[in-house]
Write a protein that holds these residues in place. Structure first.
Motif, short mmCIF file in Angstrom:
data_model
loop_
_atom_site.label_atom_id
_atom_site.label_comp_id
_atom_site.label_asym_id
_atom_site.label_seq_id
_atom_site.Cartn_x
_atom_site.Cartn_y
_atom_site.Cartn_z
N LEU A 143 0.82 -1.21 0.00
CA LEU A 143 0.00 0.00 0.00
C LEU A 143 0.86 1.26 0.00
O LEU A 143 0.54 2.25 -0.67
CB LEU A 143 -0.94 -0.01 1.22
N VAL A 144 1.95 1.24 0.75
CA VAL A 144 2.85 2.40 0.80
C VAL A 144 3.53 2.60 -0.55
O VAL A 144 3.62 3.74 -1.06
CB VAL A 144 3.90 2.23 1.92
N ILE A 145 4.01 1.51 -1.15
CA ILE A 145 4.62 1.62 -2.48
C ILE A 145 3.60 2.15 -3.49
O ILE A 145 3.91 3.03 -4.31
CB ILE A 145 5.17 0.25 -2.95
N LEU A 146 2.38 1.64 -3.41
CA LEU A 146 1.30 2.09 -4.29
C LEU A 146 1.06 3.59 -4.12
O LEU A 146 0.88 4.32 -5.11
CB LEU A 146 0.02 1.32 -3.99
N GLY A 147 1.06 4.06 -2.88
CA GLY A 147 0.80 5.47 -2.62
C GLY A 147 1.92 6.39 -3.06
O GLY A 147 1.67 7.51 -3.50
N LEU A 148 3.18 5.90 -3.00
CA LEU A 148 4.31 6.77 -3.29
C LEU A 148 4.77 6.74 -4.75
O LEU A 148 5.23 7.76 -5.27
CB LEU A 148 5.50 6.39 -2.39
N VAL A 149 4.63 5.59 -5.41
CA VAL A 149 5.18 5.48 -6.77
C VAL A 149 4.11 5.67 -7.86
O VAL A 149 4.08 6.72 -8.51
CB VAL A 149 5.95 4.16 -6.95
N PRO A 150 3.19 4.69 -8.07
CA PRO A 150 2.22 4.90 -9.15
C PRO A 150 1.12 5.90 -8.81
O PRO A 150 0.27 6.18 -9.64
CB PRO A 150 1.63 3.50 -9.38
N THR A 151 1.15 6.44 -7.60
CA THR A 151 0.18 7.49 -7.25
C THR A 151 0.89 8.85 -7.18
O THR A 151 0.72 9.69 -8.05
CB THR A 151 -0.52 7.18 -5.92
N LEU A 152 1.72 9.04 -6.14
CA LEU A 152 2.36 10.35 -5.93
C LEU A 152 3.29 10.72 -7.07
O LEU A 152 3.16 11.79 -7.68
CB LEU A 152 3.12 10.33 -4.60
N LEU A 153 4.25 9.85 -7.39
CA LEU A 153 5.21 10.16 -8.45
C LEU A 153 4.51 10.36 -9.79
O LEU A 153 4.84 11.27 -10.55
CB LEU A 153 6.25 9.04 -8.55
#
Length: 292
Positions: free
Chosen positions: A218-228
Protein backbone atom coordinates in the motif's frame (compact mmCIF):
# COMPACT_ATOMS: atom_id res chain seq x y z
CA UNK A 1 16.31 18.84 -22.28
CA UNK A 2 16.14 21.79 -24.71
CA UNK A 3 12.60 21.21 -25.98
CA UNK A 4 10.14 21.71 -23.09
CA UNK A 5 7.28 20.14 -25.07
CA UNK A 6 9.29 16.94 -25.55
CA UNK A 7 10.11 16.87 -21.83
CA UNK A 8 6.44 17.44 -21.02
CA UNK A 9 5.41 14.60 -23.33
CA UNK A 10 7.94 12.27 -21.70
CA UNK A 11 6.65 13.20 -18.24
CA UNK A 12 3.06 12.42 -19.28
CA UNK A 13 4.18 9.10 -20.78
CA UNK A 14 6.07 8.28 -17.56
CA UNK A 15 2.93 8.98 -15.53
CA UNK A 16 0.83 6.81 -17.86
CA UNK A 17 3.30 3.91 -17.57
CA UNK A 18 3.22 4.16 -13.77
CA UNK A 19 -0.60 4.31 -13.73
CA UNK A 20 -0.57 1.21 -15.90
CA UNK A 21 0.79 -0.76 -12.93
CA UNK A 22 -2.29 0.04 -10.82
CA UNK A 23 -4.07 -3.07 -12.06
CA UNK A 24 -1.28 -5.32 -10.79
CA UNK A 25 -1.30 -3.60 -7.40
CA UNK A 26 -5.09 -3.74 -7.24
CA UNK A 27 -5.29 -7.41 -8.17
CA UNK A 28 -2.59 -8.33 -5.62
CA UNK A 29 -4.13 -6.27 -2.82
CA UNK A 30 -7.61 -7.64 -3.55
CA UNK A 31 -6.17 -11.14 -3.21
CA UNK A 32 -4.76 -10.08 0.17
CA UNK A 33 -8.24 -9.02 1.33
CA UNK A 34 -8.11 -5.26 0.75
CA UNK A 35 -11.36 -3.94 -0.81
CA UNK A 36 -11.25 -1.44 -3.68
CA UNK A 37 -12.54 1.48 -1.60
CA UNK A 38 -9.79 0.99 1.00
CA UNK A 39 -7.14 0.77 -1.74
CA UNK A 40 -8.25 4.06 -3.30
CA UNK A 41 -8.54 5.93 0.00
CA UNK A 42 -5.29 4.65 1.50
CA UNK A 43 -3.21 5.30 -1.62
CA UNK A 44 -4.26 8.97 -1.69
CA UNK A 45 -3.69 9.37 2.07
CA UNK A 46 -0.23 7.72 1.86
CA UNK A 47 0.68 10.00 -1.04
CA UNK A 48 -0.38 13.04 0.96
CA UNK A 49 1.67 12.05 4.02
CA UNK A 50 4.66 11.41 1.75
CA UNK A 51 4.35 14.94 0.43
CA UNK A 52 3.79 16.37 3.90
CA UNK A 53 7.06 14.82 5.11
CA UNK A 54 8.82 16.26 2.06
CA UNK A 55 7.57 19.76 2.87
CA UNK A 56 8.52 19.43 6.56
CA UNK A 57 11.96 17.79 6.18
CA UNK A 58 13.20 19.19 2.86
CA UNK A 59 11.32 22.35 1.91
CA UNK A 60 10.72 23.37 5.55
CA UNK A 61 7.78 25.54 4.62
CA UNK A 62 4.07 25.38 3.93
CA UNK A 63 2.90 24.94 0.31
CA UNK A 64 1.15 27.97 -1.16
CA UNK A 65 -1.86 28.32 -3.42
CA UNK A 66 -3.05 31.52 -5.04
CA UNK A 67 -6.07 32.60 -2.97
CA UNK A 68 -8.06 33.35 -6.11
CA UNK A 69 -7.56 29.72 -7.22
CA UNK A 70 -9.00 28.11 -4.07
CA UNK A 71 -12.51 27.64 -5.60
CA UNK A 72 -10.85 26.05 -8.65
CA UNK A 73 -8.71 23.84 -6.38
CA UNK A 74 -11.81 22.65 -4.49
CA UNK A 75 -13.62 21.91 -7.76
CA UNK A 76 -10.56 20.10 -9.08
CA UNK A 77 -10.26 17.99 -5.93
CA UNK A 78 -13.95 17.09 -5.70
CA UNK A 79 -14.24 16.12 -9.36
CA UNK A 80 -10.84 14.73 -10.31
CA UNK A 81 -9.79 13.06 -7.05
CA UNK A 82 -12.92 12.21 -5.05
CA UNK A 83 -15.61 11.81 -7.73
CA UNK A 84 -13.31 10.16 -10.27
CA UNK A 85 -12.08 7.48 -7.86
CA UNK A 86 -15.59 6.83 -6.53
CA UNK A 87 -17.17 6.61 -10.00
CA UNK A 88 -14.49 4.44 -11.56
CA UNK A 89 -14.33 1.86 -8.79
CA UNK A 90 -18.14 1.85 -8.52
CA UNK A 91 -18.31 1.16 -12.27
CA UNK A 92 -15.88 -1.75 -11.89
CA UNK A 93 -18.17 -3.29 -9.26
CA UNK A 94 -21.16 -3.23 -11.63
CA UNK A 95 -19.80 -3.82 -15.15
CA UNK A 96 -16.84 -5.72 -16.64
CA UNK A 97 -13.48 -4.08 -15.97
CA UNK A 98 -12.77 -3.91 -19.70
CA UNK A 99 -15.94 -1.90 -20.35
CA UNK A 100 -15.19 0.42 -17.43
CA UNK A 101 -11.72 1.04 -18.86
CA UNK A 102 -13.11 1.83 -22.30
CA UNK A 103 -15.61 4.31 -20.85
CA UNK A 104 -12.81 5.89 -18.79
CA UNK A 105 -10.78 6.44 -21.94
CA UNK A 106 -13.53 8.36 -23.60
CA UNK A 107 -11.73 11.11 -21.67
CA UNK A 108 -9.58 12.39 -24.61
CA UNK A 109 -12.81 13.22 -26.44
CA UNK A 110 -14.19 15.04 -23.37
CA UNK A 111 -10.84 16.81 -22.94
CA UNK A 112 -11.06 18.17 -26.49
CA UNK A 113 -14.45 19.67 -25.65
CA UNK A 114 -13.51 21.01 -22.20
CA UNK A 115 -10.19 22.39 -23.47
CA UNK A 116 -12.01 24.37 -26.15
CA UNK A 117 -14.52 25.73 -23.63
CA UNK A 118 -12.24 26.42 -20.66
CA UNK A 119 -8.70 26.72 -22.06
CA UNK A 120 -9.55 28.13 -25.49
CA UNK A 121 -7.58 25.35 -27.23
CA UNK A 122 -8.57 24.81 -30.85
CA UNK A 123 -10.44 21.63 -31.78
CA UNK A 124 -8.80 20.46 -34.99
CA UNK A 125 -9.73 17.60 -37.30
CA UNK A 126 -6.40 15.78 -36.67
CA UNK A 127 -6.97 15.93 -32.88
CA UNK A 128 -10.44 14.41 -33.27
CA UNK A 129 -9.16 11.71 -35.62
CA UNK A 130 -6.24 10.81 -33.35
CA UNK A 131 -8.57 10.57 -30.34
CA UNK A 132 -11.00 8.32 -32.23
CA UNK A 133 -8.22 6.10 -33.63
CA UNK A 134 -6.73 5.64 -30.17
CA UNK A 135 -10.17 4.92 -28.69
CA UNK A 136 -10.77 2.20 -31.32
CA UNK A 137 -7.33 0.74 -30.57
CA UNK A 138 -8.10 0.57 -26.85
CA UNK A 139 -11.40 -1.15 -27.64
CA UNK A 140 -9.51 -3.79 -29.63
CA UNK A 141 -7.05 -4.29 -26.76
CA UNK A 142 -9.80 -5.00 -24.23
CA UNK A 143 -11.81 -7.08 -26.72
CA UNK A 144 -15.16 -6.44 -25.01
CA UNK A 145 -17.90 -9.00 -25.41
CA UNK A 146 -21.47 -8.70 -24.25
CA UNK A 147 -21.74 -11.18 -21.41
CA UNK A 148 -25.00 -9.81 -19.97
CA UNK A 149 -23.17 -8.17 -17.07
CA UNK A 150 -23.90 -4.61 -18.19
CA UNK A 151 -26.36 -2.42 -16.33
CA UNK A 152 -27.47 1.15 -16.72
CA UNK A 153 -26.06 2.45 -13.43
CA UNK A 154 -22.67 0.90 -14.15
CA UNK A 155 -22.58 2.55 -17.57
CA UNK A 156 -23.48 5.92 -16.00
CA UNK A 157 -20.68 5.50 -13.45
CA UNK A 158 -18.22 4.62 -16.22
CA UNK A 159 -19.11 7.63 -18.36
CA UNK A 160 -18.93 9.83 -15.27
CA UNK A 161 -15.42 8.48 -14.59
CA UNK A 162 -14.40 9.44 -18.13
CA UNK A 163 -15.75 12.97 -17.67
CA UNK A 164 -14.10 13.53 -14.28
CA UNK A 165 -10.81 12.07 -15.54
CA UNK A 166 -10.99 14.57 -18.42
CA UNK A 167 -11.55 17.40 -15.93
CA UNK A 168 -8.32 16.37 -14.20
CA UNK A 169 -6.33 17.44 -17.27
CA UNK A 170 -8.33 20.58 -18.00
CA UNK A 171 -8.70 21.96 -14.46
CA UNK A 172 -5.16 20.87 -13.62
CA UNK A 173 -3.87 22.85 -16.58
CA UNK A 174 -5.63 25.97 -15.26
CA UNK A 175 -4.20 25.47 -11.76
CA UNK A 176 -0.65 25.01 -13.08
CA UNK A 177 -0.76 28.39 -14.83
CA UNK A 178 -0.35 30.30 -11.54
CA UNK A 179 0.71 27.64 -9.02
CA UNK A 180 3.60 25.22 -8.61
CA UNK A 181 3.04 21.52 -9.29
CA UNK A 182 3.92 20.26 -5.81
CA UNK A 183 1.70 22.84 -4.11
CA UNK A 184 -1.32 21.81 -6.18
CA UNK A 185 -0.70 18.08 -5.74
CA UNK A 186 -0.22 18.46 -1.98
CA UNK A 187 -3.47 20.30 -1.36
CA UNK A 188 -5.49 18.19 -3.80
CA UNK A 189 -4.26 14.97 -2.19
CA UNK A 190 -4.89 16.31 1.33
CA UNK A 191 -8.43 17.43 0.55
CA UNK A 192 -9.06 14.44 -1.70
CA UNK A 193 -7.87 11.96 0.91
CA UNK A 194 -10.14 13.59 3.48
CA UNK A 195 -13.09 13.46 1.08
CA UNK A 196 -12.52 9.81 0.20
CA UNK A 197 -12.08 8.91 3.88
CA UNK A 198 -15.42 10.54 4.78
CA UNK A 199 -17.10 8.84 1.81
CA UNK A 200 -15.65 5.48 2.86
CA UNK A 201 -16.88 5.96 6.44
CA UNK A 202 -20.38 6.77 5.19
CA UNK A 203 -20.34 3.60 3.09
CA UNK A 204 -18.68 1.55 5.91
CA UNK A 205 -15.98 0.41 3.48
CA UNK A 206 -12.69 1.42 5.09
CA UNK A 207 -10.20 -0.65 7.07
CA UNK A 208 -6.65 0.08 8.23
CA UNK A 209 -5.81 -3.21 9.97
CA UNK A 210 -3.57 -5.21 7.61
CA UNK A 211 -0.35 -7.26 7.92
CA UNK A 212 3.01 -5.55 7.36
CA UNK A 213 3.41 -7.13 3.89
CA UNK A 214 0.08 -5.65 2.80
CA UNK A 215 0.97 -2.23 4.18
CA UNK A 216 4.31 -2.37 2.34
CA UNK A 217 2.44 -2.76 -0.94
CA UNK A 218 0.00 0.00 0.00
CA UNK A 219 2.85 2.40 0.80
CA UNK A 220 4.62 1.62 -2.48
CA UNK A 221 1.30 2.09 -4.29
CA UNK A 222 0.80 5.47 -2.62
CA UNK A 223 4.31 6.77 -3.29
CA UNK A 224 5.18 5.48 -6.77
CA UNK A 225 2.22 4.90 -9.15
CA UNK A 226 0.18 7.49 -7.25
CA UNK A 227 2.36 10.35 -5.93
CA UNK A 228 5.21 10.16 -8.45
CA UNK A 229 2.79 9.62 -11.34
CA UNK A 230 0.64 12.62 -10.39
CA UNK A 231 3.73 14.84 -10.04
CA UNK A 232 4.99 13.76 -13.47
CA UNK A 233 1.57 14.29 -15.06
CA UNK A 234 1.05 17.72 -13.54
CA UNK A 235 4.60 18.75 -14.45
CA UNK A 236 3.93 17.67 -18.02
CA UNK A 237 0.70 19.67 -18.08
CA UNK A 238 2.73 22.84 -17.56
CA UNK A 239 4.54 22.23 -20.86
CA UNK A 240 1.97 20.78 -23.28
CA UNK A 241 -1.73 21.22 -24.02
CA UNK A 242 -4.33 19.35 -21.98
CA UNK A 243 -5.71 17.68 -25.11
CA UNK A 244 -2.23 16.40 -26.02
CA UNK A 245 -1.65 15.13 -22.48
CA UNK A 246 -4.94 13.21 -22.48
CA UNK A 247 -3.99 11.43 -25.71
CA UNK A 248 -0.56 10.46 -24.36
CA UNK A 249 -2.16 9.19 -21.14
CA UNK A 250 -3.98 6.48 -23.11
CA UNK A 251 -0.74 4.49 -22.78
CA UNK A 252 -2.02 3.59 -19.30
CA UNK A 253 -4.55 0.88 -20.33
CA UNK A 254 -2.11 -0.42 -22.94
CA UNK A 255 0.55 -0.79 -20.24
CA UNK A 256 -2.00 -2.51 -18.00
CA UNK A 257 -2.91 -4.98 -20.76
CA UNK A 258 0.74 -5.81 -21.48
CA UNK A 259 1.59 -6.23 -17.77
CA UNK A 260 -1.48 -8.41 -17.32
CA UNK A 261 -0.27 -10.60 -20.17
CA UNK A 262 3.22 -10.89 -18.65
CA UNK A 263 2.45 -11.27 -14.94
CA UNK A 264 -1.15 -12.50 -14.77
CA UNK A 265 -1.11 -14.89 -17.74
CA UNK A 266 -3.81 -12.86 -19.50
CA UNK A 267 -3.06 -13.83 -23.10
CA UNK A 268 -3.16 -11.10 -25.74
CA UNK A 269 -4.86 -12.32 -28.92
CA UNK A 270 -3.86 -11.03 -32.40
CA UNK A 271 -6.67 -8.37 -32.50
CA UNK A 272 -5.53 -7.09 -29.10
CA UNK A 273 -1.90 -6.92 -30.21
CA UNK A 274 -3.03 -4.98 -33.29
CA UNK A 275 -4.96 -2.65 -30.96
CA UNK A 276 -1.77 -1.99 -28.96
CA UNK A 277 0.07 -0.98 -32.13
CA UNK A 278 -2.83 1.23 -33.28
CA UNK A 279 -2.79 3.14 -29.97
CA UNK A 280 1.00 3.56 -29.99
CA UNK A 281 1.03 4.73 -33.63
CA UNK A 282 -1.81 7.17 -32.92
CA UNK A 283 0.07 8.61 -29.94
CA UNK A 284 3.32 8.94 -31.90
CA UNK A 285 1.61 10.65 -34.84
CA UNK A 286 -0.32 13.06 -32.60
CA UNK A 287 2.86 13.97 -30.70
CA UNK A 288 4.89 14.50 -33.87
CA UNK A 289 2.21 16.79 -35.23
CA UNK A 290 1.94 18.80 -31.99
CA UNK A 291 5.72 19.27 -31.80
CA UNK A 292 5.73 20.56 -35.39
Amino acid sequence: MKNPKTLGALQIIGAALLWGTLGLFGRTLNALGVPATSIVTIRIIVAFFGLALFWILVKKKIPKINLKDIPLLLTYTLTSIVAYNFLYFSAISLIPIALAAILLYLSPIFVLLFSALLLKERITIPKILFALVIFVGIGMVFNIKNDNQFNTLGLVYGIGAGITFALYSVLGKRLMEKNETLDVVTYSFGLGGLGLFILSLLRSEINFIYPIQTWTLLVILGLVPTLLAFILYNSGLRKIKASEASILSTLEPITAAILGSIFLSETLMPPQILGVFIVIIGIILSNIRSNK
